[in-house]
Design a protein around this motif. Structure first.
Motif, PDB file in Angstrom:
ATOM      1  N   ALA A  96       0.818  -1.217   0.000  1.00 10.26           N
ATOM      2  CA  ALA A  96       0.000   0.000   0.000  1.00 10.26           C
ATOM      3  C   ALA A  96       0.849   1.263   0.000  1.00 10.26           C
ATOM      4  CB  ALA A  96      -0.936  -0.005   1.211  1.00 10.26           C
ATOM      5  N   SER A  98       3.290   4.174  -1.667  1.00 13.43           N
ATOM      6  CA  SER A  98       3.541   4.850  -2.935  1.00 13.43           C
ATOM      7  C   SER A  98       4.992   4.630  -3.360  1.00 13.43           C
ATOM      8  CB  SER A  98       3.264   6.347  -2.808  1.00 13.43           C
ATOM      9  OG  SER A  98       1.906   6.596  -2.491  1.00 13.43           O
ATOM     10  N   ILE A 102       3.772   4.429  -8.816  1.00 17.54           N
ATOM     11  CA  ILE A 102       2.373   4.267  -8.422  1.00 17.54           C
ATOM     12  C   ILE A 102       2.076   5.102  -7.182  1.00 17.54           C
ATOM     13  CG2 ILE A 102       2.872   2.206  -7.041  1.00 17.54           C
ATOM     14  CD1 ILE A 102       0.078   1.177  -7.819  1.00 17.54           C
ATOM     15  N   GLN A 104      -0.403   5.640  -4.034  1.00 14.37           N
ATOM     16  CA  GLN A 104      -1.377   4.915  -3.220  1.00 14.37           C
ATOM     17  C   GLN A 104      -1.985   5.845  -2.169  1.00 14.37           C
ATOM     18  OE1 GLN A 104      -2.039   1.811  -4.017  1.00 14.37           O
ATOM     19  NE2 GLN A 104      -0.268   0.464  -3.966  1.00 14.37           N
ATOM     20  N   HIS A 106      -2.728   7.287   1.338  1.00 14.64           N
ATOM     21  CA  HIS A 106      -1.768   7.289   2.449  1.00 14.64           C
ATOM     22  C   HIS A 106      -2.260   6.437   3.613  1.00 14.64           C
ATOM     23  CE1 HIS A 106      -4.074  10.137   5.037  1.00 14.64           C
ATOM     24  NE2 HIS A 106      -3.291   9.677   5.982  1.00 14.64           N
ATOM     25  N   HIS A 197       1.281  11.531   1.567  1.00 17.38           N
ATOM     26  CA  HIS A 197       1.789  10.225   1.146  1.00 17.38           C
ATOM     27  C   HIS A 197       3.204  10.007   1.671  1.00 17.38           C
ATOM     28  CE1 HIS A 197      -1.463  11.049  -1.679  1.00 17.38           C
ATOM     29  NE2 HIS A 197      -1.500   9.770  -1.969  1.00 17.38           N
ATOM     30  N   THR A 199       6.841   7.246   1.016  1.00 15.88           N
ATOM     31  CA  THR A 199       7.499   6.103   0.396  1.00 15.88           C
ATOM     32  C   THR A 199       8.743   5.790   1.206  1.00 15.88           C
ATOM     33  OG1 THR A 199       8.291   5.173  -1.702  1.00 15.88           O
ATOM     34  CG2 THR A 199       8.957   7.429  -1.198  1.00 15.88           C
TER      35      THR A 199
END
Length: 296
Positions: A96, A98, A102, A104, A106, A197, A199
């Motif tokens: 799930a 990002s 891609i 996604q 948060h 978000h 990563t």
């Protein structure tokens, strides 16, 4: 006339002797480890275990195996991509999360208190907070939590990654971002951080001059192994585990026998059973076989 097979005929005795000898050969192969040693293409070794009582008790119920191995935390199940038992690291992937390709919705990455101590994200795992508000605490009172990541910038992220370019297009500017460590997201949720978000990137020490398209996205965890005498158990042919009631160390010698330290002949198990009953049975079989041979 067809001969009758009775307990007194030599042929009958020969058959019994053959069966007894086969039994002696089969018995050792029945002493199988009760612990699974792999899941998918990932090897399972101490301190980890899939079956209750296997591995170290600190990691109890942290893994599950379907077709692949997953590491479970309060925020979800994360696919295990690899485990390096020599370096004591494990790489997991958040489905799930990002990435450069891609975007996604948060969510937070959460671990239990014990997980945060015994298997936390490694120092070379970078958490990148994206599309942050100018009022974000990491850009104001806690701005010291953001650090320079090998010379990389927010402009580079939003300009290089198709998924993150949307943030730039929506605001016609470069929204703030923050390169930080696990402790930041451990103590502050994404809502408190006021970033939409995130990563994560691993092996950050080797990413200087490497663009976001070539980063390795995931979470590297570093685990510790307590000294419990596991090496002695493994050298004796056993599997390191623990008693499911007392959580004390146990050397798993087979599916039915556990020893306190090692799988030596005649050792007594935690449940009061050991190799002695098997040795007595084998001795009985040998005596019976000798008797039959003498009377053939």
């Amino acid at each position: 006339m067809q001969s009758t097979l009775t307990p007194y005929t030599p042929f009958f005795k020969l058959r019994i002797l053959t069966l007894l000898l086969l039994q002696l050969q089969i018995l050792p192969t029945l002493s199988l480890s009760p612990c699974r040693t792999s899941c998918g293409n990932v090897a399972i070794k101490y301190p980890f275990g899939l079956d209750d009582g296997c591995g170290a008790p600190q990691f109890r119920h942290m893994f599950n195996c379907t077709t692949d191995l997953f590491f479970t935390t309060p925020s979800g199940a994360y696919k295990v991509q690899s485990i390096d038992y020599d370096k004591k690291t494990m790489v997991v992937y958040d489905p799930a999360m990002s990435t450069c390709s891609i975007l996604q919705p948060h969510h937070d990455f959460l671990m239990t208190d014990i997980q945060s101590v015994i298997i936390p994200p490694s120092p070379d795992t970078i958490f990148v907070l994206l599309n942050c508000s100018i009022d974000s605490p990491v850009l104001n009172h806690y701005k010291n939590l953001c650090f320079n990541f090998s010379g990389h910038s927010c402009d580079e992220l939003y300009g290089s990654c198709n998924a993150f370019r949307l943030f730039h297009l929506l605001t016609n500017s470069t929204p703030p971002c923050c390169f930080t460590g696990y402790d930041t997201v451990k103590y502050m949720s994404m809502n408190i951080l006021d970033c939409t978000h995130y990563t994560t990137v691993i092996n950050s020490d080797n990413l200087k001059g490497i663009g976001p398209l070539d980063w390795v996205y995931g979470i590297k965890l570093s685990f510790t192994v307590a000294e419990t005498g596991c090496e002695r158990c493994a050298d004796s042919g056993g599997t390191c585990g623990f008693d499911t009631e007392t959580v004390g160390f146990s050397c798993l010698c087979s599916t039915s026998m556990n020893a306190t330290r090692e799988c030596a002949a005649g050792s007594v198990t935690d449940e009061g059973h050991g190799h002695a009953p098997m040795l007595l049975f084998q001795a009985f079989v040998l005596i019976l076989g000798t008797f039959l041979c003498m009377n053939l």
